[in-house]
Every structure is written in structure tokens, then in C-alpha cells.
Design a protein around this motif. Structure first.
Motif, short mmCIF file in Angstrom:
data_model
loop_
_atom_site.label_atom_id
_atom_site.label_comp_id
_atom_site.label_asym_id
_atom_site.label_seq_id
_atom_site.Cartn_x
_atom_site.Cartn_y
_atom_site.Cartn_z
N HIS A 1 -57.14 33.09 53.60
CA HIS A 1 -56.24 32.96 54.76
C HIS A 1 -56.23 31.54 55.32
CE1 HIS A 1 -59.34 32.88 58.06
NE2 HIS A 1 -60.07 33.31 57.06
N SER A 2 -55.20 31.25 56.10
CA SER A 2 -55.11 29.93 56.74
C SER A 2 -56.04 29.88 57.95
CB SER A 2 -53.66 29.66 57.16
OG SER A 2 -53.20 30.67 58.02
N TYR A 3 -56.34 28.68 58.38
CA TYR A 3 -57.25 28.44 59.52
C TYR A 3 -58.60 29.11 59.30
CZ TYR A 3 -53.01 26.76 61.71
OH TYR A 3 -51.85 26.07 61.98
N TRP B 1 -54.60 36.24 46.65
CA TRP B 1 -53.60 36.31 47.73
C TRP B 1 -54.03 35.45 48.92
CZ3 TRP B 1 -51.74 42.11 48.51
CH2 TRP B 1 -51.05 42.51 47.36
N TYR B 2 -53.03 35.01 49.68
CA TYR B 2 -53.30 34.11 50.81
C TYR B 2 -52.47 34.56 52.01
CZ TYR B 2 -53.66 29.58 53.28
OH TYR B 2 -53.89 28.59 54.20
N PHE B 3 -53.14 34.89 53.09
CA PHE B 3 -52.46 35.30 54.34
C PHE B 3 -52.24 34.05 55.19
CE2 PHE B 3 -53.32 37.17 58.78
CZ PHE B 3 -51.97 37.37 59.02
N GLU B 4 -50.97 33.70 55.34
CA GLU B 4 -50.61 32.50 56.11
C GLU B 4 -50.30 32.92 57.54
OE1 GLU B 4 -48.27 28.89 54.29
OE2 GLU B 4 -46.87 30.30 55.20
N MET B 5 -51.27 32.67 58.40
CA MET B 5 -51.17 33.21 59.76
C MET B 5 -50.06 32.57 60.59
SD MET B 5 -54.69 33.99 61.71
CE MET B 5 -55.81 33.67 60.39
#
Ligand SMILES: [Zn+2]
Length: 220
Positions: A103-105, A185-189
């Protein structure tokens, strides 16, 4: 104490309105779990995979840790919590998918990039050091720590974890014979998007459109 009271009353609502319901999934699940998918996610309080992917109980088998890291296969005398969860998912539950969900941040990746995991910690630096080669590669390319390089490290960390999964011989075997798929997978907040790594383009591509109401939810 207020938080604890909130959690207890939350459990009460869960029990009364969900668990005890006539069509509650727990009626079936009392006899055992049969999740088809394992998720390796970050411990970050904002990235609960069951919440962000709207899963029902019994659907995903989850292990969470700082920076959603899969360590490489190591048969030594260490206590391998992540590897044992992976082993259970693959050998016993026979899941068909493993998703490494970054995920981001990510605070873990940020600490890795800045070398600033708090000095008085005993375990964080050592844990994050699994990703030292990834950080070094990213820094070689970007030269400084900023949002762009941290994003690159978050994504490269997912790929390294996917590579590390393949160092487990019984995972490599199942991926090769087609009974197991591994996903990054990447969760882009900031946009509310879910991205997936595509081998064809060698990049993370959106699986979903940006959040329809507010495209930017977090200030950079
Ligand atoms: Zn994180």
C-alpha cells in the motif's frame, strides 16, 4: 478504556446482528474453514484486507506484518511466523491464490528508506532488512527519499516478496503445475485504487477506477 468499551460494544453488535443471524456464514464455518486465497498484508491500521476487499468470514486466510514482507525460505532454528502461516495456507488449506498486498504511505517502507526505524526498537530494523537490497536498488535509481522513491520501494518490495514466495520449494512446485497463482497488488490510498502487477507490461496497472467521489483523498 473508551476504545476498549467501543470494541466490546462492537463485538456485541457483531454477535447479535451478524453472528447469530439466520444466514450468518458462521453457521457453515463452525465445521471448518476453506478459504481459497491467502493475503499477505501490512499491519497498518488502514489496510485491513477483509475490509478493503469486502470479504466475508472464511474467504481469505491472512497474515499481516510490518511492510507486508514475505521473507525468503529459511530452514533454521528461527521462529518463522510468516513462513508458518504460508505453509499452513499452501499445504493444509491448499489455497489457489496468494496475494501480496502492499500500500501507499507505508510507514515500514518509509522507515526502511530513511533508515529511521526508531533507534530504541529491537526487531523492526532487522525485519525490514529483508528489503535492504530493494531499498538500495531504488535509491540507486532515484537518489533521494521522496514520495516517488517510497512508492517505487513499496512496489518493488511487493515484487521481492513475490520472488521470495517462489523460494519455498512447495510453492514453486504448485505455481509450476498451475495449482497456485501468486499476485502482487498495491492499494493506492490517495486515489482509492487497487493496482496489480502485470508481467506483460512489467508495471502495476489499475484493477479498479479511481474513487468516484473524491479522486484525491490524501494530500501528498
Ligand atoms: Zn505498511
Amino acid at each position: 478504556m473508551q476504545d476498549i468499551q467501543k470494541f466490546i460494544s462492537g463485538f456485541r453488535s457483531f454477535r447479535d446482528e451478524y453472528f447469530c443471524r439466520e444466514d450468518s456464514p458462521f453457521r457453515e464455518l463452525r465445521n471448518g474453514q476453506h478459504p481459497t486465497t491467502m493475503v499477505v498484508a501490512c499491519s497498518d491500521s488502514r489496510t485491513d484486507p477483509s475490509l478493503i476487499m469486502q470479504c466475508e468470514p472464511g474467504e481469505i486466510f491472512v497474515v499481516r506484518n510490518v511492510a507486508n514482507i514475505v521473507p525468503p525460505y529459511e530452514c533454521d532454528s528461527g521462529y518463522h511466523g510468516v513462513s508458518s502461516a504460508i505453509e499452513y495456507a499452501v499445504k493444509i488449506l491448499k489455497v489457489a491464490n496468494i496475494i501480496v498486498l502492499g500500500h501507499s504511505y507505508c510507514g515500514g517502507i518509509s522507515a526502511l528508506m530513511k533508515h529511521d526505524a526508531h533507534d530504541d526498537t529491537e526487531f523492526i530494523n532487522r525485519w525490514l532488512s529483508v528489503m535492504n537490497p530493494v531499498r538500495d536498488e531504488v535509491m540507486e535509481h532515484f537518489g533521494e527519499v521522496n514520495k516517488k522513491s517510497c512508492t517505487a520501494c513499496e512496489m518493488a518490495g511487493i515484487l521481492r516478496s513475490v520472488e521470495n514466495l517462489m523460494t519455498f520449494p512447495w510453492i514453486e512446485e504448485r505455481v509450476t503445475n498451475g495449482s497456485l497463482n501468486v499476485h502482487g497488488w498495491y492499494f493506492e490510498m490517495e486515489t482509492g485504487q487497487l493496482l496489480s502487477y502485470l508481467c506483460q507490461t512489467k508495471s502495476f496497472e489499475p484493477l479498479t477506477f479511481p474513487c468516484p467521489k473524491r479522486k484525491k483523498m490524501v494530500k501528498e
